[in-house]
Design a protein around this motif. Structure first.
Motif, PDB file in Angstrom:
ATOM      1  N   ASN A 296      55.583  -1.195  -1.942  1.00 19.62           N
ATOM      2  CA  ASN A 296      55.179  -0.458  -3.141  1.00 19.62           C
ATOM      3  C   ASN A 296      53.785   0.161  -2.980  1.00 19.62           C
ATOM      4  N   GLN A 297      53.596   0.832  -1.823  1.00 22.84           N
ATOM      5  CA  GLN A 297      52.308   1.469  -1.542  1.00 22.84           C
ATOM      6  C   GLN A 297      52.427   2.983  -1.393  1.00 22.84           C
ATOM      7  N   GLY A 298      53.555   3.522  -1.808  1.00 22.27           N
ATOM      8  CA  GLY A 298      53.739   4.968  -1.715  1.00 22.27           C
ATOM      9  C   GLY A 298      54.041   5.466  -0.314  1.00 22.27           C
ATOM     10  N   ILE A 299      54.424   4.584   0.587  1.00 20.76           N
ATOM     11  CA  ILE A 299      54.759   4.966   1.959  1.00 20.76           C
ATOM     12  C   ILE A 299      56.277   5.080   2.056  1.00 20.76           C
ATOM     13  N   ARG A 300      56.733   6.226   2.559  1.00 24.60           N
ATOM     14  CA  ARG A 300      58.162   6.497   2.616  1.00 24.60           C
ATOM     15  C   ARG A 300      58.540   6.988   4.015  1.00 24.60           C
ATOM     16  N   PRO A 301      59.801   6.783   4.431  1.00 23.99           N
ATOM     17  CA  PRO A 301      60.236   7.285   5.743  1.00 23.99           C
ATOM     18  C   PRO A 301      60.285   8.805   5.752  1.00 23.99           C
ATOM     19  N   GLY A 302      59.981   9.381   6.924  1.00 20.92           N
ATOM     20  CA  GLY A 302      59.959  10.839   7.048  1.00 20.92           C
ATOM     21  C   GLY A 302      60.729  11.377   8.225  1.00 20.92           C
ATOM     22  N   GLY A 303      61.548  10.548   8.882  1.00 18.52           N
ATOM     23  CA  GLY A 303      62.334  11.015  10.027  1.00 18.52           C
ATOM     24  C   GLY A 303      61.974  10.234  11.276  1.00 18.52           C
ATOM     25  N   VAL A 304      62.159  10.881  12.428  1.00 16.22           N
ATOM     26  CA  VAL A 304      61.867  10.253  13.714  1.00 16.22           C
ATOM     27  C   VAL A 304      61.075  11.231  14.574  1.00 16.22           C
ATOM     28  N   VAL A 305      60.436  10.682  15.590  1.00 19.13           N
ATOM     29  CA  VAL A 305      59.677  11.508  16.533  1.00 19.13           C
ATOM     30  C   VAL A 305      60.658  12.268  17.418  1.00 19.13           C
ATOM     31  N   PRO A 306      60.532  13.582  17.575  1.00 14.87           N
ATOM     32  CA  PRO A 306      61.435  14.321  18.460  1.00 14.87           C
ATOM     33  C   PRO A 306      61.373  13.785  19.886  1.00 14.87           C
ATOM     34  N   GLU A 307      62.527  13.776  20.569  1.00 17.61           N
ATOM     35  CA  GLU A 307      62.587  13.218  21.916  1.00 17.61           C
ATOM     36  C   GLU A 307      61.718  14.003  22.891  1.00 17.61           C
ATOM     37  N   ALA A 308      61.542  15.282  22.654  1.00 19.43           N
ATOM     38  CA  ALA A 308      60.752  16.093  23.582  1.00 19.43           C
ATOM     39  C   ALA A 308      59.248  15.851  23.443  1.00 19.43           C
ATOM     40  N   THR A 309      58.837  15.151  22.409  1.00 18.03           N
ATOM     41  CA  THR A 309      57.412  14.909  22.181  1.00 18.03           C
ATOM     42  C   THR A 309      56.937  13.789  23.099  1.00 18.03           C
TER      43      THR A 309
END
Length: 400
Positions: free
Chosen positions: A147-160
């Motif tokens: 409950n700290q306002g942190i939410r998932p946003g996806g994944v790191v692209p494999e090419a990165t």
């Protein structure tokens, strides 16, 4: 060749052995004490096995454990922190973690709850008791419980391959760029974004007391030496003199943490509407399910003549170029009619039909057999000529 005679007295054996060369004396001694040597070797192997197990018992095979030296463990980070004066206390249960925090004024908690065992109340207790909580690769259930306002946003692209800090947070700026794959997060403070102003591998609450790392690779043994992974992990975990390394297990699942029943999930108005809907359903069944009477058989509206059916099937065979199928049907029909005409019975053979046909048509058996059985037309023209031949043979055989 010297022959040694065995005697039943020990003195005789020793005297005979003394007269032998050293190599033969050793072999004789080895054969005499072979049983004791085998038992000693077995005992030594057992002691070695127990010693190895006792040493390996201090290790932990769980991922990101402070006692796991495997590539997916985190013993390297824990050892480095300990050498720099940080007291690392690994815990496996919620009770042990709270006891360790109660004995320390300011402590950091590393929480790796890969299966989401802890509920909201347990996470709130840990957050309140610790000075800083570092959560690694959490599930959505854990993020919601923080409950700290942190939410998932996806994944790191494999090419990165590497990611720059992209923020003004002190630890991230000092660590520099990192190399890791995993989940990216959004929150009040985000570092190491995969795109400008986007979610990143590092997210923190507004007050900085809760930090979420989206990837285990930032601190596991295999990837700790890549880029600035070690610097970021050590600075994030080593801000206090005490570190509680907590990996929850199945025993930490709260007893009250059970799935809700259907009655608990159903809205309140369903208690009143349910019986009424059931009564309406029964009335509808009684209305539409009443007996409608016996079935009525009606004649077909169209009568199709057999010749039209035969012509239609013939046109289908012609359109599909099914010469073989048409020939087989013609052959079967001719043999069936001939057998019925000669009263040969339903179980008669093709050879008997050919003999009867040749006898009544006054033709050779070979010629009749070739036309009725052996020949197979390969084109439409051959099919027409062959059909005329079998028709002529049938007419000659049945006319006499």
């Amino acid at each position: 060749m010297t022959t040694i005679l065995e005697d039943s007295t020990p003195g005789t054996d020793n005297a005979a052995a003394e007269g032998l060369p050293a190599g033969q004396r050793f072999r004789a001694w080895f054969r005499k004490h072979l049983v004791w040597i085998a038992l000693g070797t077995l005992l030594a192997g057992l002691v070695t096995f127990l010693a190895i197990n006792s040493v390996s018992g201090a290790t932990d095979s769980r991922r990101l454990s402070a006692r796991n030296p495997a590539p997916d463990g985190a013993m390297a980070a824990a050892e480095i922190l300990a050498r720099h004066g940080v007291s690392v206390t690994p815990t496996d249960t919620f009770e042990d973690t709270m006891d360790a925090l109660s004995a320390k004024d300011e402590a950091t908690v590393l929480l790796f709850d890969a299966q989401g065992f802890l509920d909201r109340s347990q996470l709130e207790e840990i957050t309140a008791a610790a000075d800083r909580v570092v959560v690694v690769a959490p599930r959505l259930r854990t993020l919601n419980g923080l409950n700290q306002g942190i939410r998932p946003g996806g994944v790191v692209p494999e090419a990165t391959q590497v990611i720059e800090p992209g923020c003004e947070q002190e630890d991230a700026r000092a660590a520099g760029r990192v190399s890791a794959q995993g989940s990216i997060l959004s929150g009040p403070l985000v570092c190491y974004p995969t795109r400008e102003d986007g979610p990143g591998l590092y997210a923190a609450s507004a007050d900085g007391r809760v930090i979420v790392l989206g990837s285990r690779e930032l601190m596991d043994n295999q990837h700790l030496a890549l880029e600035g992974n070690a610097a970021l992990a050590l600075r994030t975990l080593g801000n206090n003199a005490d570190l509680v390394w907590y990996i929850p297990g199945v025993g930490d699942i709260s007893a009250s943490n059970s799935n809700p029943t259907l009655n608990e999930l159903a809205p309140r108005w369903l208690a009143f509407a349910g019986p009424w809907l059931g009564l309406v359903a029964l009335l509808a069944i009684a209305w539409r399910g009443r007996r409608m009477g016996p079935l009525v058989f009606e004649p077909l509206p169209v009568v199709v003549k057999a010749v039209e059916t035969a012509e239609g099937r013939a046109r289908l065979y012609q359109d599909s170029r099914a010469v073989g199928r048409a020939a087989n049907n013609l052959r079967a029909g001719t043999l069936s009619r001939l057998a019925r005409h000669f009263n040969l019975g339903a179980d008669t053979t093709a050879e008997a039909i050919v003999d009867a046909t040749a006898r009544h048509a006054e033709q050779s058996i070979q010629e009749v057999r070739f036309v009725l059985i052996d020949f197979m037309p390969e084109s439409e023209g051959q099919l027409v000529q062959w059909a005329q031949q079998i028709e002529r043979i049938e007419q000659e055989a049945t006319a006499r």
